[in-house]
Design a protein around this motif. Structure first.
Motif, mmCIF file in Angstrom:
data_model
loop_
_atom_site.group_PDB
_atom_site.id
_atom_site.type_symbol
_atom_site.label_atom_id
_atom_site.label_comp_id
_atom_site.label_asym_id
_atom_site.label_seq_id
_atom_site.Cartn_x
_atom_site.Cartn_y
_atom_site.Cartn_z
ATOM 1 N N GLU A 190 0.854 -1.190 0.000
ATOM 2 C CA GLU A 190 0.000 0.000 0.000
ATOM 3 C C GLU A 190 0.887 1.237 0.000
ATOM 4 O OE1 GLU A 190 -3.162 2.097 -0.415
ATOM 5 O OE2 GLU A 190 -3.507 -0.011 0.048
ATOM 6 N N THR A 191 0.671 2.149 -0.962
ATOM 7 C CA THR A 191 1.446 3.401 -1.039
ATOM 8 C C THR A 191 0.532 4.611 -0.971
ATOM 9 O OG1 THR A 191 1.321 3.434 -3.446
ATOM 10 C CG2 THR A 191 3.189 2.291 -2.462
ATOM 11 N N LYS A 192 -0.619 4.447 -0.367
ATOM 12 C CA LYS A 192 -1.625 5.489 -0.497
ATOM 13 C C LYS A 192 -1.587 6.523 0.603
ATOM 14 C CE LYS A 192 -5.116 3.419 -3.458
ATOM 15 N NZ LYS A 192 -6.530 3.081 -3.639
ATOM 16 N N ASN A 193 -0.438 6.748 1.221
ATOM 17 C CA ASN A 193 -0.385 7.947 2.039
ATOM 18 C C ASN A 193 -0.404 9.156 1.092
ATOM 19 O OD1 ASN A 193 2.187 7.271 1.118
ATOM 20 N ND2 ASN A 193 3.170 8.545 2.686
ATOM 21 N N TYR A 242 -4.304 2.082 3.700
ATOM 22 C CA TYR A 242 -4.027 3.414 4.236
ATOM 23 C C TYR A 242 -5.315 4.243 4.202
ATOM 24 C CZ TYR A 242 0.471 5.466 5.576
ATOM 25 O OH TYR A 242 1.557 5.895 6.277
ATOM 26 N N SER A 290 0.342 7.216 11.513
ATOM 27 C CA SER A 290 1.364 7.545 10.519
ATOM 28 C C SER A 290 2.762 7.542 11.125
ATOM 29 C CB SER A 290 1.071 8.920 9.905
ATOM 30 O OG SER A 290 1.038 9.906 10.922
ATOM 31 N N ILE A 334 3.985 0.503 2.392
ATOM 32 C CA ILE A 334 3.705 -0.466 3.444
ATOM 33 C C ILE A 334 3.532 -1.839 2.790
ATOM 34 C CG2 ILE A 334 2.228 -1.026 5.405
ATOM 35 C CD1 ILE A 334 3.584 1.676 5.630
ATOM 36 N N ARG A 344 -3.758 7.294 9.366
ATOM 37 C CA ARG A 344 -3.808 5.932 9.891
ATOM 38 C C ARG A 344 -3.668 4.933 8.757
ATOM 39 N NH1 ARG A 344 -8.179 8.457 12.499
ATOM 40 N NH2 ARG A 344 -7.953 8.667 14.776
ATOM 41 N N PHE A 345 -3.251 3.712 9.116
ATOM 42 C CA PHE A 345 -3.375 2.592 8.196
ATOM 43 C C PHE A 345 -3.700 1.364 9.026
ATOM 44 C CE2 PHE A 345 1.139 2.731 9.260
ATOM 45 C CZ PHE A 345 1.480 1.395 9.494
ATOM 46 N N GLY A 354 -4.067 9.879 5.315
ATOM 47 C CA GLY A 354 -2.705 9.476 5.654
ATOM 48 C C GLY A 354 -2.395 9.448 7.127
#
Length: 1204
Positions: free
Chosen positions: A13-16, A56, A77, A23, A62-63, A60
């Motif tokens: 997951e790169t969605k920050n 995510y 984060s 992640i 929390r994940f 951004g």
């Protein structure tokens, strides 16, 4: 960039928001990487078993991660775990709501919804194992993909809204789903990849979009790009493939050694991360190359990898062609468009030859796979460039010819030509530049240079060649001589102007360079590459888009102007310059006496003033005038260079033109220098012009003085009059000679306008203009001076008295106006004024005023009958007619006020009597303004109130035959119904009595206002309209009015009579005479001796009295209406001496009561307004309060009473 881990990567997951962290779920750990360099930032431990999923939050902060240990951990984060909750089975997927940040966690048997605001997690059972989930963009719905092939769409509360069943059922587990994140889509679109090896798309409603796309592998992950334009798909084929948003496969992003379990796109970028079963992590950057083509003002480029858009750079029109396959190459030429797809080439053509037409249709399809570096299309051929080789193919795919080059082909361009014989310009890496015709096997070497060719272009006339080499140098050659004309550094592309032979532009180093002929380069900032130059538009390619930049050609134009090359400068200006540049070109050409170029330039800026100048100069040249100094002097004068123009005028021998120029410009000092001590006429002309100038610049006093000194008195007077300077006008008028009538008359006119009549009169007297003087007195209403002048000069009588009379009439002084009209001999005007006033009063329902005006008209007619015997009969007829109308309107005024006003000043008996009087007196043709409906309505209403029910019923019956206004309708209908309940008789108290024959008359008399027995006309009170106790009598023949007055004044004792009457009947009349007898009868009154009799005849017999009867009458019992001649006096005898009678001596209206049974009016009860409008001289005068007079409608407080 690639990393290899010891355990398989199940999720990444790169969605920050900024995409800086990656992640990964690998084994039972979470790994956090820096996406910029692949550095492992921190491993996270918290799960006891394999981590299957990670997600995510949109903001951004929390994940969350889900594991086979049935737990969910929520991390901050800062990589700190803050919350943990569990399900009954292993966690398969998690997803954050993009709006509310609500977390959806799905296990093998249920799914839960958690949000930071809630303390507990709401869980919902599932009929099958949930493999994947995804939220819509607005966060309203959650899609769940299940192992049994069902997709369940739920709302935020977990309630199922839509259920989608895949055709394969449990044989096609839904392994991955994702909503399109694009905000431009009108509907939410869900991409679905199942293990039936198909890719499908659905709307939120559950409706499928298009058909299923066959994948030929088991998909494990699906992911959209940030804007939703592309899709990444990976799975059992061990590679990540790129698809369009419609599901068209574009190609492979990267091949792996094992199954691809996860793939993600870095937010707002073209970076892709891939996680595989063998623990490999790969990071790719996707580069989308520009595929485009340009021909003149048409630009074709690839969009969304599968579409081609053709843009018209001038009109900004665009047309899109959907190819539904990857577009590899594009070529455009004239009306042809070629598009290379993976397995074929499509040839399009325009529908028409119109230059603005943007409608393309498929002309040919070449179904064959080609590999080439460059693609070129001509009218009938396509050209494929393959390294060193060029192939020419027909539109049917047949190779017609081939050219083999010595070096790699770096640039190729179609330079035009007849269809099937077009020319190609080819640049090679070894520096050779060739021209090839598609119908010729032999290439023509134009020139060879030492450096490799990067870009080429040929001028419009094919005489010059511009080359950009690999050293970023722009070189321009003469094609015929092979001579290097010039070269410029810092160039990466070049283009000739298609409309001007000597202009080209090249770009490089962030600048645009424009060069005209051999002049220095003009430079300005520009981002991108120059790909075309047409007129003033430069087509620039920047990144992936092309734009048309409007570039003024001012700099090269001024370069030509500096060398006086006006025609060449005009050609440059035609490409596009500002209005200021055009004006400058026009002025320079005009001063250079190039009238043709100047004319065309002035037409461009629409300067009519200079065009008129050029037109006049051309006309003079046609007539043979050749003096260039004179032409240039005119030009300088138009440009404001007056001193230079004057010098040229003088040098050419035209000093008079310089003089006119200076005087027109009010440069009088320069004029004096030209004139010196010249002709007096010219000096006078100069002073006049100077005065005109002073007038125009708002210095009127100085202008007046100059006009007077120049003898222009009229202009000076006009200025004084306009500004209201009376003193200066008087001074000018007194100084002028009386023979100068025009300025004197103008002075008098202005003095009259400026309210100075005395000085105007003085001026008229000086001129001897008596008629204007009379007119002045009349206009200023100075009547005394006018009358005095009229006495001295009778010829102006009409000019004085007629306006005077009109002025009096307008000010309601009608009697004085009448006298004035008499003096002027204008009887008709007097009558017309009164008639107009009467008509206005009737139209405005001012009936009292109408009665007064009719009375005045009658008296006017009586005066005319007295003054003009020839009109006596006609005027007397009008007199009686107007008197009758005055009586009618005087009576109707009370009826009108009673029906219109909320309160009435008259009692019921008065209104009853007035309505009866009007009903008996109205002629067949009812006078204007009098309403029978109002009269009958008043009569019916008052009759009912006084007990005259029979008469009231008759009045209501009469009303049914008339048009009744809406406001009376209800009252009349109600009265008509209620009167039916009343007795069918009239009250005896209301029956009128004849005082001559003592006969009771009916309330409704068919004979009118006369006795039904003796035909004696009734005399009515002007106040209450009761029948008065007056009987009219006539004098015997031979008795004059003066004698009758003297006999009545004697008041002799009454003699006794025997024979009281004698009746004489002749052919024309029946006469009843009271005659004297010698025998006396005591004290009996001879007048009343035989009044009570039954006549029974149909004609009226008046009472005739003798001298004896006159002597027996008392002065108090007689009322006399002393009419002026030619009318005779009227005599009336009162039969109730104790009752009061009043009479106006002007209009002879009488008032009082005749019934002893009713209350008698005292002398203090006022009469209504006298029609004459003025008080008379009475024997007894009583003055009443103004308050009482106003209450009863009397306009004056004067009341007169004569007691009898």
């Amino acid at each position: 960039m690639r990393h290899i881990l010891t355990s398989e990567v199940r999720k990444c997951e790169t969605k920050n928001p900024d995409g800086t962290q990656l992640i990964l779920a690998a084994g039972n750990r979470l790994l956090v990487y820096d996406t910029s360099d692949g550095t492992l930032l921190q491993p996270l431990k918290g799960h006891k078993d394999t981590v299957y999923c990670v997600a995510y939050a949109k903001d951004g902060k929390r994940f969350a991660s889900g594991s086979a240990d049935k737990s969910i951990i929520i991390w901050t984060s800062k990589l700190e775990g803050i919350l943990k909750y569990t399900h009954n089975d292993s966690i398969q997927c998690v997803s954050y709501n993009p709006v509310t940040h609500q977390l959806a966690s799905c296990s093998s048997s249920d799914f839960g919804l958690w949000s930071p605001e809630q303390k507990s997690i709401s869980k919902h059972k599932s009929s099958s194992k949930i493999i994947c989930c995804s939220w819509t963009n607005d966060g309203q719905y959650l899609a769940l993909g299940m192992f049994n092939g069902i997709i369940s769409i739920r709302n935020k509360n977990g309630e199922e809204k839509v259920k989608i069943e895949r055709p394969g059922g449990s044989l096609s587990p839904v392994w991955s789903i994702c909503w399109n994140p694009s905000r431009e889509e009108h509907n939410d679109i869900l991409a679905v990849a199942d293990w039936g090896q198909k890719l499908s798309f659905y709307q939120l409603s559950g409706k499928q979009i298009g058909k299923d796309r066959v994948l030929n592998f088991d998909p494990c992950c699906i992911s959209y790009f940030t804007k939703g334009e592309y899709i990444l798909l990976g799975g059992s084929d061990k590679q990540v493939s790129l698809f369009t948003k419609d599901g068209v496969r574009l190609g492979t992003v990267g091949e792996q050694n094992s199954w691809v379990w996860t793939c993600r796109v870095k937010p707002d970028s073209n970076y892709v991360v891939v996680g595989c079963q063998d623990g490999t992590i790969s990071f790719y950057q996707l580069i989308f190359s520009t595929v485009h083509g340009l021909y003149k003002d048409r630009y074709a480029y690839r969009d969304s990898m599968t579409d081609v858009i053709v843009q018209h750079l001038i009109t900004e029109q665009k047309v899109r062609m959907k190819c539904k396959e990857l577009v590899k190459k594009i070529a455009i030429y004239r009306n042809r468009l070629a598009i290379q797809l993976p397995e074929k080439i499509l040839i399009y053509e325009l529908y028409s030859e119109d230059s603005s037409d943007m409608h393309y249709r498929v002309k040919e399809r070449i179904v064959k796979k080609f590999e080439c570096n460059l693609l070129v299309v001509c009218a009938n051929h396509i050209i494929l460039c393959q390294e060193k080789r060029l192939q020419c193919l027909s539109f049917s795919g047949v190779k017609e010819r081939e050219w083999q080059m010595e070096s790699l082909i770096r640039y190729i361009k179609v330079i035009g030509g007849p269809p099937g014989r077009e020319g190609l310009l080819v640049g090679l890496k070894n520096g050779q530049i060739l021209k090839i015709f598609v119908d010729n096997l032999f290439a023509i070497i134009l020139l060879k240079q030492a450096t490799a060719v990067r870009c080429l272009d040929m001028s419009a006339s094919r005489k010059k060649l511009a080359v950009v080499d690999e050293n970023d140098t722009c070189l321009v050659y003469d094609i015929d001589t092979k001579e290097l004309l010039f070269q410029e550094p810092n160039a990466n592309s070049v283009a000739w102007n298609t409309q001007c032979e000597d202009m080209l532009c090249f770009s490089g180093g962030g600048y645009l360079n424009i060069k005209a002929s051999t002049f220095p380069v003009h430079r300005q900032k520009l981002q991108g590459f120059v790909v075309g130059y047409n007129g003033s538009k430069i087509f620039c390619l920047h990144v992936f888009s092309i734009s048309a930049v409007e570039v003024p050609q001012s700099a090269p134009m001024y370069q030509y102007l500096d060398r006086k090359m006006f025609k060449e400068a005009y050609q440059i200006a035609c490409l596009g310059v500002t209005d200021t540049d055009w004006h400058e070109l026009a002025m320079e050409a005009l001063e250079g006496l190039d009238f043709e170029t100047a004319k065309k330039a002035f037409i461009r800026v629409r300067d009519l003033r200079y065009l008129e100048l050029i037109s006049s100069i051309e006309e003079r040249k046609k007539r043979g005038e050749t003096n260039k100094d004179l032409f240039l002097a005119d030009v300088f004068s138009y440009q404001g260079k007056f001193h230079e123009a004057a010098k040229l005028y003088k040098r050419s021998g035209h000093e008079n033109l310089a003089l006119e120029m200076y005087t027109d410009l009010r440069m009088f000092e320069y004029v004096k220098d030209f004139l010196g001590s010249g002709d007096p006429k010219e000096i006078k002309m100069l002073i006049t012009k100077q005065a005109d100038w002073a007038r125009n610049i708002k210095e009127p006093k100085a202008a007046v003085e100059m006009y007077i000194s120049a003898g222009e008195h009229v202009k000076a007077i006009e200025i004084c009059g306009h500004h209201g300077w009376v003193d200066m006008l008087i001074d000018i008028a007194r100084k002028l000679d009386k023979a100068e009538r025009e300025p004197l008359l103008l002075c008098a006119t202005y003095l009259k306008k400026l309210d100075s009549p005395d000085y105007a009169a003085e001026t008229y007297l000086k001129m001897g203009d008596l008629k204007s003087l009379v007119q002045l007195h009349v206009e200023t209403q100075r009547w005394d001076e006018a009358f005095a002048l009229g006495e001295k000069h009778p010829e102006f009588k009409d000019d004085i008295y007629v306006p005077y009379a009109q002025w009096l009439a307008e000010n309601d002084r009608f009697e004085e106006a009448q006298q004035a009209f008499h003096k002027a001999g204008r009887q008709r005007e007097a009558v017309q004024v009164l008639e107009q006033l009467t008509d206005n009063a009737v139209a405005e329902s001012r009936f009292n005023d109408a009665a007064y005006y009719y009375w005045m008209l009658s008296m006017q007619c009586l005066d005319i009958a007295q003054a003009d015997p020839a009109q006596k009969d006609v005027m007397l007829g009008k007199f009686h007619h107007f008197q009758r109308l005055a009586e009618l309107y005087h009576a109707y005024h009370a009826i009108h006020r009673h029906t219109e006003d909320p309160f009435s000043v008259h009692g019921p008996e008065t209104l009853f009597n007035i309505s009866r009087f009007l009903l008996h007196s109205l002629p067949k043709d009812t006078p204007s303004g009098i309403s029978k409906v109002k009269i009958l309505f008043t009569l019916a209403k008052q009759s009912k109130a006084l007990g005259a029910y029979r008469l009231a019923r008759h009045a209501y019956d009469k009303l049914q035959g008339l048009y009744i206004p809406a406001r009376f309708q209800k009252s009349i209908e109600l009265g008509t119904l209620t009167i039916r309940a009343k007795p069918f008789h009239d009250s005896e108290e209301l029956v009128p009595l004849c005082y001559r024959c003592s006969t009771n008359n009916p309330l409704l008399n068919n004979l009118g206002n006369v006795c039904i027995n003796c035909r004696q006309p009734f005399v009515f009170s002007a106040s209450s309209y009761d029948v008065l106790h007056l009987v009219e009598f006539c004098l015997e023949e031979g008795i004059t009015d003066e004698e009758a007055i003297s006999l009545i004044d004697l008041e002799a004792p009454r003699p006794k009579r025997e024979d009281r009457q004698r009746e004489t009947i002749n052919n024309s009349s029946q006469i009843l005479q009271l005659v004297e007898t010698k025998d006396s009868m005591g004290d009996e009154d001879p007048f009343t001796a035989k009044l009570s009799f039954e006549q029974g005849g149909s004609e009226f017999v008046p009472v005739m009295v003798s001298r004896l009867v006159l002597r027996s009458m008392s002065r108090r019992d007689v009322i006399i209406k002393r009419w002026p001649p030619p009318l005779r006096w009227q005599y009336f005898r009162s039969l109730l001496p104790d009752a009061s009678i009043t009479m106006c001596p002007s209009c002879f209206q009488v008032g009082g009561h005749s019934s002893s049974s009713r209350v008698l009016l005292s002398a203090t009860f006022p009469l209504p307004r006298c029609p004459s409008g003025r008080p008379g001289h009475w024997e007894e005068e009583h003055i009443h309060s103004s308050k009482l007079g106003k209450r009863l409608g009397c306009p004056r407080p004067y009341l007169h009473s004569m007691c009898i």
